[in-house]
Design an enzyme around this catalytic site. Sequence first.
Site, PDB file in Angstrom:
ATOM      1  N   ALA A 281       0.837  -1.207   0.000  1.00 56.66           N
ATOM      2  CA  ALA A 281       0.000   0.000   0.000  1.00 56.66           C
ATOM      3  C   ALA A 281       0.867   1.252   0.000  1.00 56.66           C
ATOM      4  CB  ALA A 281      -0.922  -0.016   1.216  1.00 56.66           C
TER       5      ALA A 281
ATOM      6  N   GLU B 203      -2.392   6.810  -2.089  1.00 60.14           N
ATOM      7  CA  GLU B 203      -3.384   7.394  -1.180  1.00 60.14           C
ATOM      8  C   GLU B 203      -4.434   8.160  -1.992  1.00 60.14           C
ATOM      9  OE1 GLU B 203      -1.133   9.701   1.664  1.00 60.14           O
ATOM     10  OE2 GLU B 203      -0.427   7.834   2.607  1.00 60.14           O
ATOM     11  N   PRO B 204      -5.579   8.422  -1.376  1.00 58.86           N
ATOM     12  CA  PRO B 204      -6.619   9.142  -2.121  1.00 58.86           C
ATOM     13  C   PRO B 204      -6.118  10.484  -2.674  1.00 58.86           C
ATOM     14  CG  PRO B 204      -7.513   8.260  -0.080  1.00 58.86           C
ATOM     15  CD  PRO B 204      -6.037   8.002  -0.041  1.00 58.86           C
TER      16      PRO B 204
ATOM     17  N   GLU C 259       8.796  -4.257 -10.143  1.00 56.86           N
ATOM     18  CA  GLU C 259       7.362  -4.083 -10.415  1.00 56.86           C
ATOM     19  C   GLU C 259       7.153  -3.560 -11.844  1.00 56.86           C
ATOM     20  OE1 GLU C 259       5.253  -1.464  -7.751  1.00 56.86           O
ATOM     21  OE2 GLU C 259       3.343  -1.830  -8.762  1.00 56.86           O
TER      22      GLU C 259
ATOM     23  N   GLN D 245     -10.479  -5.023 -32.913  1.00 52.84           N
ATOM     24  CA  GLN D 245     -11.088  -4.550 -34.171  1.00 52.84           C
ATOM     25  C   GLN D 245     -11.151  -5.679 -35.210  1.00 52.84           C
ATOM     26  OE1 GLN D 245     -12.390  -1.594 -34.411  1.00 52.84           O
ATOM     27  NE2 GLN D 245     -12.872  -1.492 -36.590  1.00 52.84           N
TER      28      GLN D 245
ATOM     29  N   HIS E 297     -11.484  -8.728 -34.685  1.00 54.28           N
ATOM     30  CA  HIS E 297     -12.515  -9.693 -34.293  1.00 54.28           C
ATOM     31  C   HIS E 297     -13.923  -9.193 -34.623  1.00 54.28           C
ATOM     32  CE1 HIS E 297      -9.397 -11.828 -32.029  1.00 54.28           C
ATOM     33  NE2 HIS E 297     -10.260 -12.792 -31.797  1.00 54.28           N
ATOM     34  N   GLY E 298     -14.046  -7.960 -35.049  1.00 53.76           N
ATOM     35  CA  GLY E 298     -15.369  -7.419 -35.348  1.00 53.76           C
ATOM     36  C   GLY E 298     -16.257  -7.420 -34.113  1.00 53.76           C
TER      37      GLY E 298
ATOM     38  N   GLY F 172       2.114   1.129 -11.014  1.00 56.05           N
ATOM     39  CA  GLY F 172       3.576   1.063 -10.867  1.00 56.05           C
ATOM     40  C   GLY F 172       4.289   2.303 -11.384  1.00 56.05           C
TER      41      GLY F 172
HETATM   42  C1  LIG Z   1      -6.263  -1.592 -10.567  1.00 55.09           C
HETATM   43  C2  LIG Z   1      -5.240  -0.823  -9.807  1.00 55.09           C
HETATM   44  C3  LIG Z   1      -4.353  -1.489  -8.972  1.00 55.09           C
HETATM   45  C4  LIG Z   1      -3.439  -0.770  -8.223  1.00 55.09           C
HETATM   46  N1  LIG Z   1      -2.658  -1.421  -7.306  1.00 55.09           N
HETATM   47  C5  LIG Z   1      -1.912  -0.702  -6.433  1.00 55.09           C
HETATM   48  C6  LIG Z   1      -1.253  -1.321  -5.329  1.00 55.09           C
HETATM   49  O1  LIG Z   1      -1.299  -2.544  -5.173  1.00 55.09           O
HETATM   50  N2  LIG Z   1      -0.562  -0.538  -4.461  1.00 55.09           N
HETATM   51  C7  LIG Z   1      -0.478   0.810  -4.598  1.00 55.09           C
HETATM   52  O2  LIG Z   1       0.154   1.450  -3.775  1.00 55.09           O
HETATM   53  N3  LIG Z   1      -1.080   1.438  -5.633  1.00 55.09           N
HETATM   54  C8  LIG Z   1      -1.809   0.725  -6.539  1.00 55.09           C
HETATM   55  N4  LIG Z   1      -2.451   1.334  -7.580  1.00 55.09           N
HETATM   56  C9  LIG Z   1      -2.328   2.787  -7.712  1.00 55.09           C
HETATM   57  C10 LIG Z   1      -1.475   3.232  -8.891  1.00 55.09           C
HETATM   58  O3  LIG Z   1      -0.125   2.934  -8.666  1.00 55.09           O
HETATM   59  C11 LIG Z   1      -1.743   4.735  -9.058  1.00 55.09           C
HETATM   60  O4  LIG Z   1      -3.066   4.860  -9.564  1.00 55.09           O
HETATM   61  C12 LIG Z   1      -0.756   5.409  -9.963  1.00 55.09           C
HETATM   62  O5  LIG Z   1       0.522   5.445  -9.391  1.00 55.09           O
HETATM   63  C13 LIG Z   1      -1.174   6.844 -10.291  1.00 55.09           C
HETATM   64  O6  LIG Z   1      -1.497   7.558  -9.143  1.00 55.09           O
HETATM   65  P1  LIG Z   1      -2.899   8.327  -9.056  1.00 55.09           P
HETATM   66  O7  LIG Z   1      -3.967   7.416  -9.491  1.00 55.09           O
HETATM   67  O8  LIG Z   1      -3.010   8.934  -7.734  1.00 55.09           O
HETATM   68  O9  LIG Z   1      -2.799   9.470 -10.176  1.00 55.09           O
HETATM   69  P2  LIG Z   1      -2.189  10.939  -9.971  1.00 55.09           P
HETATM   70  O10 LIG Z   1      -0.854  10.860  -9.333  1.00 55.09           O
HETATM   71  O11 LIG Z   1      -3.216  11.792  -9.346  1.00 55.09           O
HETATM   72  O12 LIG Z   1      -2.010  11.383 -11.511  1.00 55.09           O
HETATM   73  C14 LIG Z   1      -3.126  11.706 -12.321  1.00 55.09           C
HETATM   74  C15 LIG Z   1      -2.634  11.946 -13.757  1.00 55.09           C
HETATM   75  O13 LIG Z   1      -1.692  13.027 -13.741  1.00 55.09           O
HETATM   76  C16 LIG Z   1      -0.465  12.604 -14.313  1.00 55.09           C
HETATM   77  N5  LIG Z   1       0.617  13.266 -13.618  1.00 55.09           N
HETATM   78  C17 LIG Z   1       0.876  13.240 -12.279  1.00 55.09           C
HETATM   79  N6  LIG Z   1       1.965  13.964 -12.011  1.00 55.09           N
HETATM   80  C18 LIG Z   1       2.425  14.458 -13.192  1.00 55.09           C
HETATM   81  C19 LIG Z   1       3.526  15.283 -13.570  1.00 55.09           C
HETATM   82  N7  LIG Z   1       4.404  15.711 -12.663  1.00 55.09           N
HETATM   83  N8  LIG Z   1       3.685  15.589 -14.866  1.00 55.09           N
HETATM   84  C20 LIG Z   1       2.802  15.148 -15.805  1.00 55.09           C
HETATM   85  N9  LIG Z   1       1.739  14.362 -15.492  1.00 55.09           N
HETATM   86  C21 LIG Z   1       1.558  14.014 -14.220  1.00 55.09           C
HETATM   87  C22 LIG Z   1      -0.431  11.101 -14.122  1.00 55.09           C
HETATM   88  O14 LIG Z   1       0.431  10.465 -15.064  1.00 55.09           O
HETATM   89  C23 LIG Z   1      -1.890  10.746 -14.357  1.00 55.09           C
HETATM   90  O15 LIG Z   1      -2.133  10.667 -15.724  1.00 55.09           O
HETATM   91  C24 LIG Z   1      -3.348   0.643  -8.358  1.00 55.09           C
HETATM   92  C25 LIG Z   1      -4.213   1.305  -9.235  1.00 55.09           C
HETATM   93  C26 LIG Z   1      -5.167   0.596  -9.923  1.00 55.09           C
HETATM   94  C27 LIG Z   1      -6.140   1.354 -10.787  1.00 55.09           C
END
Ligand SMILES: Cc1cc2nc3c(=O)[nH]c(=O)nc-3n(C[C@H](O)[C@H](O)[C@H](O)COP(=O)(O)OP(=O)(O)OC[C@H]3O[C@@H](n4cnc5c(N)ncnc54)[C@H](O)[C@@H]3O)c2cc1C
Length: 379
Positions: A125, A128-129, A242, A336, A338-339, A363
């Site tokens: 983990a 974070e939100p 990873e 695509q 596969h239609g 990752g």
């Molecule tokens: C199915 C799934 C499984 C996951 N599993 C895990 C897990 O096991 N453990 C874990 O810790 N996390 C996990 N994640 C989280 C994942 O690693 C994050 O979603 C990812 O790192 C992006 O962070 P965020 O969603 O907060 O996007 P944000 O950091 O909010 O970014 C939003 C957008 O802004 C872009 N962005 C951000 N900063 C910049 C910048 N400086 N310059 C240009 N563009 C930028 C990003 O590329 C993205 O397109 C998972 C996510 C999903 C959806």
Amino acid sequence: MTIVDTPERRQLRELTRAFVTKEVLPYLDDWERAGEVPRSLHETAAKIGLLGIGFPESVGGSGGDLLDSILVTEEAIRSGGSSGLIAALFTHGIALPHMVASRDDGLIDRYVRPTLAGTMIGALAITEPDGGSDVAGIRTCARRDGDHYVVNGSKTYITSGVRSDFVTTAVCTDFPGSGSLSLLVIEKGTPGFTVGRRLEKLGWHCSDTAELSFVDVRVPVANRIGPEDTGFLAIMQQFATERLSLATQAYATAQRCVELATRWCRDRSTFGRPLASRQLVRHRLAEMHTRAEAARAYVHDVAERVAAGEPVVTEVAMAKNVAVAACDFVVDAALQLHGGFGYLRDAEVERHYRDARILGIGGGTTEIMNEIIAKGMGL
Ligand SMILES: Cc1cc2nc3c(=O)[nH]c(=O)nc-3n(C[C@H](O)[C@H](O)[C@H](O)COP(=O)(O)OP(=O)(O)OC[C@H]3O[C@@H](n4cnc5c(N)ncnc54)[C@H](O)[C@@H]3O)c2cc1C
């Protein structure tokens, strides 16, 4: 092939293929609907030595290195598995390496060995939100109180978070957002630690994903991985594995989709002729194959360098982006070709199309990889 083929590796491929054919394919649709893979799958995979590949025997693993783990991932997807399956069954690939690297016998005995034996499930983990890309900005905090830490905060999008018995959790051991991070192993059932709702997703349906909440959770100091404030470095060091795993999932998904589309185009006739007899279709398949193979060769090359201990952070980021781009192109083209059938749940290619979308997000996103690459270029 770029990764040196040995009799052991051929055996490992056969073992993986047999496992997926017998233990996964008959049930994968059910697990996709259930939103998780069963615990018994971990035990079955452990019994035949598959779960522990890439981990030393001294910590309960089956031996082998990063290249062997890559071969398992590649073969599992090419045998009809999926990146969602890899995410669910091999979450320990991201949850355990920091503990193994710390050489902390207590943590290894309590968490690493049972997980590699298939009797425990772990998760990692970090996100974070408030954000995932900015790892240094983590706000979940751990305040020292005697021989415990008191943890407050929340995590989201955590793979295997619903099923996991413990979570390797990145916490801030100074003020929120200070960047001074540590990793704590937090056990399910510890008072104040709750797992929120199972998150519903576009793809990776057989891989459960959770929100985690920590309110005054008391975690023994003995559950800290390595010295305090070394968490950021530990996370960054393990990101290479990873990211290469995700890159492997991407090119292997592409390879599988090339196979599925080629078979379909040979069998499917339109206007009185097989699709594969049309130059446009043949060239499309050729381009898909080329991109998948080029991605595979590059990922293997970078993985060899990582396994040899070379500091190739930039190349790892490039490998992830190259493989994800190849995968995105191929899954779209395969669907695509596969239609209408490609759009149906009955079509395997439909699952790969949905599953692939996360590979450029998890990752470290494609944009964050580009940041790393730009830094590597001195920009
Ligand atoms: C199915 C799934 C499984 C996951 N599993 C895990 C897990 O096991 N453990 C874990 O810790 N996390 C996990 N994640 C989280 C994942 O690693 C994050 O979603 C990812 O790192 C992006 O962070 P965020 O969603 O907060 O996007 P944000 O950091 O909010 O970014 C939003 C957008 O802004 C872009 N962005 C951000 N900063 C910049 C910048 N400086 N310059 C240009 N563009 C930028 C990003 O590329 C993205 O397109 C998972 C996510 C999903 C959806």
